[in-house]
Structure formats: C-alpha cells, structure tokens
Design an enzyme around this catalytic site. Structure first.
Site, PDB file in Angstrom:
ATOM      1  N   ARG A   1       0.841  -1.206   0.000  1.00 28.44           N
ATOM      2  CA  ARG A   1       0.000   0.000   0.000  1.00 28.44           C
ATOM      3  C   ARG A   1       0.878   1.259   0.000  1.00 28.44           C
ATOM      4  O   ARG A   1       0.523   2.278  -0.586  1.00 28.44           O
ATOM      5  CB  ARG A   1      -0.960   0.007   1.189  1.00 28.44           C
ATOM      6  CG  ARG A   1      -0.290  -0.006   2.556  1.00 28.44           C
ATOM      7  CD  ARG A   1      -1.299   0.195   3.667  1.00 28.44           C
ATOM      8  NE  ARG A   1      -0.681   0.017   4.976  1.00 28.44           N
ATOM      9  CZ  ARG A   1      -1.125   0.594   6.083  1.00 28.44           C
ATOM     10  NH1 ARG A   1      -2.176   1.384   6.048  1.00 28.44           N
ATOM     11  NH2 ARG A   1      -0.525   0.369   7.240  1.00 28.44           N
TER      12      ARG A   1
ATOM     13  N   GLU B   1     -18.525   4.785  -1.134  1.00 23.16           N
ATOM     14  CA  GLU B   1     -17.703   4.118  -2.142  1.00 23.16           C
ATOM     15  C   GLU B   1     -18.401   3.966  -3.488  1.00 23.16           C
ATOM     16  O   GLU B   1     -17.778   4.087  -4.546  1.00 23.16           O
ATOM     17  CB  GLU B   1     -17.261   2.741  -1.628  1.00 23.16           C
ATOM     18  CG  GLU B   1     -16.327   2.792  -0.428  1.00 23.16           C
ATOM     19  CD  GLU B   1     -17.040   2.961   0.909  1.00 23.16           C
ATOM     20  OE1 GLU B   1     -16.359   3.049   1.938  1.00 23.16           O
ATOM     21  OE2 GLU B   1     -18.296   2.998   0.912  1.00 23.16           O
TER      22      GLU B   1
ATOM     23  N   PHE C   1     -14.528  -2.698   0.649  1.00 16.73           N
ATOM     24  CA  PHE C   1     -15.451  -1.663   0.193  1.00 16.73           C
ATOM     25  C   PHE C   1     -15.351  -1.437  -1.317  1.00 16.73           C
ATOM     26  O   PHE C   1     -16.364  -1.256  -1.988  1.00 16.73           O
ATOM     27  CB  PHE C   1     -15.178  -0.359   0.940  1.00 16.73           C
ATOM     28  CG  PHE C   1     -15.158  -0.517   2.436  1.00 16.73           C
ATOM     29  CD1 PHE C   1     -16.100  -1.312   3.070  1.00 16.73           C
ATOM     30  CD2 PHE C   1     -14.194   0.109   3.205  1.00 16.73           C
ATOM     31  CE1 PHE C   1     -16.090  -1.471   4.449  1.00 16.73           C
ATOM     32  CE2 PHE C   1     -14.173  -0.047   4.582  1.00 16.73           C
ATOM     33  CZ  PHE C   1     -15.120  -0.837   5.211  1.00 16.73           C
TER      34      PHE C   1
ATOM     35  N   HIS D   1      -5.658  -3.278   1.941  1.00 14.36           N
ATOM     36  CA  HIS D   1      -6.165  -4.030   3.099  1.00 14.36           C
ATOM     37  C   HIS D   1      -6.985  -5.249   2.682  1.00 14.36           C
ATOM     38  O   HIS D   1      -8.067  -5.503   3.197  1.00 14.36           O
ATOM     39  CB  HIS D   1      -6.993  -3.121   4.011  1.00 14.36           C
ATOM     40  CG  HIS D   1      -6.211  -2.045   4.682  1.00 14.36           C
ATOM     41  ND1 HIS D   1      -5.627  -1.016   3.978  1.00 14.36           N
ATOM     42  CD2 HIS D   1      -5.902  -1.849   5.984  1.00 14.36           C
ATOM     43  CE1 HIS D   1      -4.994  -0.210   4.820  1.00 14.36           C
ATOM     44  NE2 HIS D   1      -5.129  -0.694   6.042  1.00 14.36           N
TER      45      HIS D   1
ATOM     46  N   ASP E   1      -8.575  -5.825  12.430  1.00 14.75           N
ATOM     47  CA  ASP E   1      -9.821  -5.248  11.910  1.00 14.75           C
ATOM     48  C   ASP E   1     -10.937  -6.287  11.834  1.00 14.75           C
ATOM     49  O   ASP E   1     -12.108  -5.933  11.736  1.00 14.75           O
ATOM     50  CB  ASP E   1      -9.596  -4.636  10.521  1.00 14.75           C
ATOM     51  CG  ASP E   1      -8.836  -3.328  10.595  1.00 14.75           C
ATOM     52  OD1 ASP E   1      -8.580  -2.857  11.711  1.00 14.75           O
ATOM     53  OD2 ASP E   1      -8.491  -2.780   9.535  1.00 14.75           O
TER      54      ASP E   1
END
Length: 314
Positions: free
Chosen positions: A10, A58, A83, A109, A117
C-alpha cells in the site's frame, strides 16, 4: 527473512501515484475517507488539486471516477478491498465494467493480514468478484518493486483494472535495476521439476522460503509469481504442468474463485494435472495479529512445505 528490506505494497501504491502524477497531468485520484490508510495521501500532499475525497460513499466514488474517465482523465479510485470490491460491486460492474471505462481501482487491506480489523474487513473474496466482471484486469503484487511497476502498467493500459495492495510489510525480493512488469505475464523465480508452486501477493515470499526448505528435503520446486490473476498466463501454467506434473497454488484469498480456481480451470480444459490449493478454506477470518492469523490459516512457508511433501510422497 528478517534481514531483508520489507515494505507494505500500500506504501508502494502511494509512492507510485506520486511519481506518476509528476509525469502525467491527466492522472487523478479518488478516495473514500481513507487516504491515510490507502496511502493516497502521499499523492494528495503533492497534488492536492487532483485528489478528491468522496467520503464514506464508495459507490458514489466509483460512479464519479467513471464519469471522470469519459473526459480523458485517468482516475485511480481507492478504498479497502472490502469496500472497493464488495460494497461498490454494482457500481464497478455497471458503471466501469459494462461500458469498459478506463478506471483503475486501487484496493488496499485485502486478505487475512488486515488482522485486528476482523472478519468484516478481511476481504478474501475480491479476486472472485472482480474476475467475474468481463474485461476487468485483476492483479496482486508480491513486493514493492513489482507493485510500483504494476501501477505504472495499469496507468498505461486502457481499460478497467483492479489491483489489491496489502497492509502488512512484505520482503522486497525484486531488484529494481532491469526489472520490467507486463500485465498477463507470470514470472519464474526458481526452476524446479518435482512440483510447481504458483503464488501471488504476500504468499510469493512464503513460496520462495518454502522452495529453499523443500530443496533441503530433496524436492525440486518451481516457484512462479503469478501477479496477474486475470488475464492468466495460461502458457506458463501449462508449461509448469507438463514439466512438473504437480501444481500447488498459494493465495491470501478464498480457495473458491481466485488464483487456484483460475489455474484449475485452465488445466481441466487443456492439461489435466493434480492440483493442491492453499488459501482460506471457504471460511471467514477473525480478529487477531496478522502474523498469527496467517499461520493459523495455513498461509505460511511451513504449511506449503507440508503440503508439497505430502503431494510428492516424501
């Protein structure tokens, strides 16, 4: 691999966007209130006028990116994989895939390594969802060098692209000098004749380590980095099948719908070959440290070695 440089892909994504942004005025970035986590904030700081925060919406972000692409711009739309691929699936399908627009989706992610998470955010279905959209390119880089080259290749490609980036830092094994990346082409990292291990994402580093351990056990493993899941490098898969006779696929994704099934589909039609799939076994994750979860779900070099030894009868 403790002494090897590690970088989260990322971070590579954010750095690549900044670099490309300096070269191309038509590159713009959309984010859904997660710029700090997706690392598009790196681009935002350099080009604030070309970064747009769409908020926690989104589906709207995808629709706006689709519209921007029709004006000659090259938008990168970013959020967590859960998402970007999950919540916004309808918009990705109907607003980007169906008209085949030039939008790039940078999804961070993904997979079990999202860790604490928990199950709701550990998206292990994104490859399956995005592969099902006609014309969508689906990719997952293995390290920093490949990730940055992949973002550049995505910018240059005309059409919809989905790239999954990871939260966890992973070993950098590619050499920057002389490295090239091509959409739809796999990469043989180590030759072997007893079994071919085809992996992507963070599982490539685990496959490399497994290859070393298997060599010590007298098993010659061919290690293949299959960063592009769609379009799959069928020629490389078939070559490995014919020369090794056994295939193991490794992915941080449900064993249903991802790299393993893509490989099996090719082999079933063109070269029936025994295959073992290593991935998330059709179950949800749960909260916990990323490293511990990866081991628990069998996404480790040690588990690859166990499967390969059993597969090869050693």
């Amino acid at each position: 691999m403790a002494d090897v440089k590690k970088i989260a892909t990322r971070d590579s994504y954010g750095n690549a966007l900044k670099e490309l942004g300096a070269q191309h005025d038509d590159l713009i970035v959309f984010d859904a209130d997660l710029a700090g986590a997706t690392k598009t904030a790196t681009f935002q700081k350099a080009f604030p006028g070309r970064h747009f925060d769409c908020g926690i919406a989104e589906g709207n972000m995808i629709a706006v990116a689709a519209g921007a692409s029709t004006m000659g711009l090259v938008p990168f739309a970013s959020s967590f994989a859960m998402f970007a691929a999950g919540r916004a699936f309808e918009q990705v399908r109907n607003s980007i895939g169906y008209p085949h627009l030039n939008v790039k989706i940078g999804a961070t992610h993904g997979g079990i390594s999202v860790g604490e998470d928990g199950a709701s955010h550990q998206c292990c279905e994104d490859f399956a969802l995005m592969r099902s959209i006609p014309g969508m390119v689906v990719m997952s880089p293995a390290d920093d060098v490949e990730a940055r080259a992949m973002v550049k290749a995505a910018y240059e490609y005309v059409g919809p692209v989905y790239i999954r980036f990871g939260r966890a830092a992973v070993p950098v094994f590619h050499e920057e000098e002389g490295y090239t990346f091509e959409i739809g082409k796999g990469e043989v990292l180590q030759d072997g004749t007893d079994v071919a291990i085809i992996a992507n994402g963070l599982m490539v580093a685990e496959a490399i380590e497994a290859g070393k351990l298997l060599a010590e056990a007298g098993i010659s493993a061919r290690i293949i980095n299959m960063a592009t899941i769609k379009p799959l490098d069928e020629e490389l898969v078939l070559k490995a099948a014919r020369e090794c006779g056994k295939i193991i696929t490794c992915e941080e994704h449900n064993i249903l719908g991802g790299l393993g099934e893509a490989v099996c589909g090719v082999l079933a039609e063109k070269c029936p070959t025994p295959v073992r799939r290593i991935g998330v076994n059709d179950e949800f994750g749960h909260s916990g440290p990323a490293a511990a979860l990866l081991k628990q779900f069998g996404l480790s070099a040690e588990h690859i070695v166990e499967v390969a030894k059993d597969f090869c009868g050693k």
